[in-house]
Design an enzyme around this catalytic site. Structure first.
Site, short mmCIF file in Angstrom:
data_model
loop_
_atom_site.label_atom_id
_atom_site.label_comp_id
_atom_site.label_asym_id
_atom_site.label_seq_id
_atom_site.Cartn_x
_atom_site.Cartn_y
_atom_site.Cartn_z
N ARG A 60 -35.53 -30.55 4.71
CA ARG A 60 -35.99 -31.95 4.89
C ARG A 60 -35.83 -32.71 3.58
O ARG A 60 -36.61 -33.59 3.26
CB ARG A 60 -37.43 -31.98 5.34
CG ARG A 60 -38.40 -31.28 4.42
CD ARG A 60 -39.81 -31.71 4.75
NE ARG A 60 -40.77 -30.94 4.00
CZ ARG A 60 -42.06 -31.21 4.02
NH1 ARG A 60 -42.51 -32.22 4.73
NH2 ARG A 60 -42.90 -30.48 3.34
N LYS B 274 -37.47 -36.11 -0.39
CA LYS B 274 -38.16 -35.17 0.50
C LYS B 274 -38.64 -35.97 1.70
O LYS B 274 -39.24 -37.03 1.54
CB LYS B 274 -39.36 -34.60 -0.27
CG LYS B 274 -39.91 -33.31 0.26
CD LYS B 274 -40.68 -32.63 -0.88
CE LYS B 274 -41.60 -31.55 -0.41
NZ LYS B 274 -42.26 -30.90 -1.54
N ASP C 244 -38.47 -19.50 -3.82
CA ASP C 244 -37.74 -20.77 -3.67
C ASP C 244 -38.52 -21.92 -4.27
O ASP C 244 -38.00 -23.04 -4.37
CB ASP C 244 -37.44 -21.05 -2.19
CG ASP C 244 -38.67 -20.93 -1.31
OD1 ASP C 244 -39.28 -19.86 -1.28
OD2 ASP C 244 -39.04 -21.93 -0.65
N ASN C 245 -39.76 -21.68 -4.67
CA ASN C 245 -40.56 -22.73 -5.31
C ASN C 245 -40.78 -22.43 -6.79
O ASN C 245 -41.74 -22.92 -7.38
CB ASN C 245 -41.91 -22.87 -4.60
CG ASN C 245 -41.77 -23.47 -3.20
OD1 ASN C 245 -40.79 -24.13 -2.92
ND2 ASN C 245 -42.74 -23.22 -2.35
P1 AMP Z 1 -41.78 -25.54 1.24
O1 AMP Z 1 -42.90 -24.70 1.77
O2 AMP Z 1 -42.08 -27.02 1.27
O3 AMP Z 1 -41.32 -25.09 -0.08
O4 AMP Z 1 -40.58 -25.39 2.27
C1 AMP Z 1 -40.02 -24.14 2.62
C2 AMP Z 1 -38.80 -24.32 3.49
O5 AMP Z 1 -39.13 -24.96 4.71
C3 AMP Z 1 -37.72 -25.18 2.85
O6 AMP Z 1 -36.49 -24.65 3.25
C4 AMP Z 1 -37.97 -26.53 3.48
O7 AMP Z 1 -36.82 -27.35 3.47
C5 AMP Z 1 -38.37 -26.15 4.89
N1 AMP Z 1 -39.21 -27.18 5.55
C6 AMP Z 1 -40.49 -27.49 5.30
N2 AMP Z 1 -40.91 -28.49 6.11
C7 AMP Z 1 -39.87 -28.82 6.91
C8 AMP Z 1 -39.67 -29.77 7.98
N3 AMP Z 1 -40.65 -30.59 8.37
N4 AMP Z 1 -38.45 -29.81 8.54
C9 AMP Z 1 -37.47 -28.99 8.17
N5 AMP Z 1 -37.59 -28.08 7.17
C10 AMP Z 1 -38.77 -27.98 6.56
MG MG Z 2 -40.07 -25.52 -1.42
#
Ligand code: AMP
Ligand code: MG
Length: 486
Positions: free
Chosen positions: A94, A114, A253-254
């Site tokens: 996203r 984002k 990944d973070n």
């Molecule tokens: P995060 O927990 O924000 O670091 O996200 C982990 C993964 O989930 C990453 O690949 C994000 O791009 C994906 N992600 C989180 N929220 C969404 C969403 N609403 N739509 C698509 N991908 C998402």
């Molecule tokens: Mg992330």
């Protein structure tokens, strides 16, 4: 997508050009009714962007719907260990990297979005973001920056006019974020999994050039890169610990290669001191609890080492031995950074014997933990204690004889209250006030958000009218939980 009317604005595409295997050209989704909720004017100026233009015709840059000619927005590929389990394909589900800008000190900065719509990495997700969580990232990242902690920055949050479906229907938003890059441990894991050694090498060289240029001149540049990332992350996590920051989702990944804090999802500042503090609703096992963060950082760096193993030595056993030895430096770096930070927080004089300083620190940590003392206000109140008024700090303890004995020992060392006031913030984003501000903003009232930003943007300067921001959460706020990916 049409061109923005600013022919002078150049968005570089270095990442996309040097690492095309990790960059999927993509476009942001249209925004029906964009409205700037918050714009970081000093940061915009630093980036050579005119704030007035961004609020008007330039809003399309902040949502990715109007980008300069020649720009190549991309969704970045990465993998990652999430709560210990490996996902081979995460990537920007996203988000989009719009490109790189050169700031007013000549540094290359990623401009990234984002909440900009679905991409080939979206899996089941809608690619969108709600106003509240994007404002949370804005507030907390700017607070971290003002505290002097390396972090991605927030340039703007723009309400899109598109509703997003969560537990309820919420207003949608796009966050425009700036980082020294978005290279993550997970980026290397993805590259390694392709078995393309040339890609892995190009990625490492790109990371060296952007973040750790001194490594290029080392006898073994890729080993020097690893060592630099180990040192940067040890220093970063020590700084989190010193201010009571709980990241909440320290997946690989973070974790950045630059050493900047990234991805403010379920993060929060700890109120009462307790190493077991967890806020994230999904972290039921406490993997990313406050007190676990240094160990998790080290674990993530071991995954980074695995990813770059073929660059460390041709022979795998030799590479493992090199990695293990280099990673061994993490604990020393971390302890040194944390201890030095604690000495500053306590105003201890230079030249004090290490054993004396570390005993005072260790004993204090045991006391604040035993009595569940509010982390931020306690350290700040110690400044007053150093000036002769120990009552505000004393009032936070149950075991008064223990506090008095410790305080007498500490005061005898001659703490410097001015040094302490520059290290112990008055204001951090208090969870209950963050929630209040986000709820009001979601309903259209931006005043609480503005006041919160005002408080946390100058965290060491106590100011009249901001008293609420210096106080712990009321007891009725116990059991606070945060949520990911919203
Ligand atoms: P995060 O927990 O924000 O670091 O996200 C982990 C993964 O989930 C990453 O690949 C994000 O791009 C994906 N992600 C989180 N929220 C969404 C969403 N609403 N739509 C698509 N991908 C998402
Ligand atoms: Mg992330």
């Amino acid at each position: 997508m049409t061109s923005a009317p600013t022919p002078t604005l150049v968005l570089g595409g270095r990442f996309a050009r040097e690492l095309p295997e990790l960059a999927l050209p993509w476009q942001a989704v249209d925004t029906p009714d964009p409205r700037v909720l918050v714009l970081n004017e000093p940061l915009a100026t630093e980036l050579g962007l005119d704030p007035d233009w961004l609020r008007g015709d330039g809003v399309g840059l902040l949502t990715g719907t109007r980008v300069p000619d020649g720009a190549t927005p991309v969704a970045q590929a990465y993998a990652g260990h999430q709560f210990g389990g490996y996902s081979p394909r995460l990537g920007d589900g996203r988000a989009l990297l719009l490109g790189e800008l050169v700031d007013d000190s000549g540094r290359l900065r990623d401009l990234h979005l984002k909440g900009s719509g679905r991409t080939p990495f979206s899996r089941g997700g809608d690619g969108l973001a709600a106003v509240g969580p994007m404002l949370r990232e804005y507030v907390v990242s700017e607070a971290m920056h003002a505290l002097g902690i390396p972090t991605t920055r927030s340039l703007a949050v723009v309400a899109t006019g598109r509703p997003v479906q969560r537990e309820t229907v919420l207003p949608g938003a796009v966050l425009a974020r700036v980082a020294s890059s978005h290279l993550r441990v997970g980026t290397f894991q993805y590259a390694r999994a392709t078995d393309d050694l040339d890609l892995l090498r190009r990625l490492a060289d790109h990371a060296i050039a952007r973040h750790h240029p001194a490594a290029a001149d080392a006898p073994h540049p890729h080993l020097a890169l690893f060592e630099a990332v180990v040192a940067a992350q040890a220093s970063l996590v020590a700084q989190w610990m010193l201010v009571g920051f709980v990241h909440g989702v320290m997946n690989t990944d973070n974790m950045t290669i630059s050493g900047e804090t990234i991805d403010y999802g379920p993060c929060a500042f700890m109120d009462a001191f307790d190493p077991a503090t967890v806020y994230s609703s999904i972290d039921t096992g406490g993997r990313y609890a406050y007190g676990n963060q240094p160990v998790v950082a080290e674990w993530n760096l071991a995954r980074f080492a695995e990813a770059i193993l073929p660059l460390l030595a041709e022979d795998q056993d030799a590479a493992v031995a090199i990695a293990v030895e280099s990673l061994g430096a993490f604990r020393g770096h971390y302890s040194a950074a944390w201890s030095a930070g604690m000495r500053t927080k306590l105003g201890l004089p230079e030249g004090l014997h290490d054993e004396v300083a570390s005993a005072v620190v260790t004993d204090l940590v045991a006391l604040v933990q035993a009595d569940h003392v509010d982390h931020t206000s306690f350290f700040r109140s110690l400044g007053a204690a150093a000036r002769g008024d120990a009552e505000p700090a004393r009032g936070m303890f149950l075991d008064l004889p223990a506090f008095d004995a410790w305080t007498a020992r500490w005061l005898a060392l001659g703490p410097d209250a001015d040094v302490m006031d520059r290290a112990n913030p008055v204001y951090v984003p208090r969870n209950h006030l963050v929630e209040e501000a986000l709820a009001a903003a979601t309903d259209g009232d931006l005043a609480p958000l503005d006041q919160l930003l005002d408080a946390v943007s100058a965290p060491y300067d106590e100011r009249a009218g901001l008293e609420r921001h210096a106080e712990p959460a009321p007891d009725s706020f116990a059991g606070y939980q945060t949520f990911c990916g919203t």
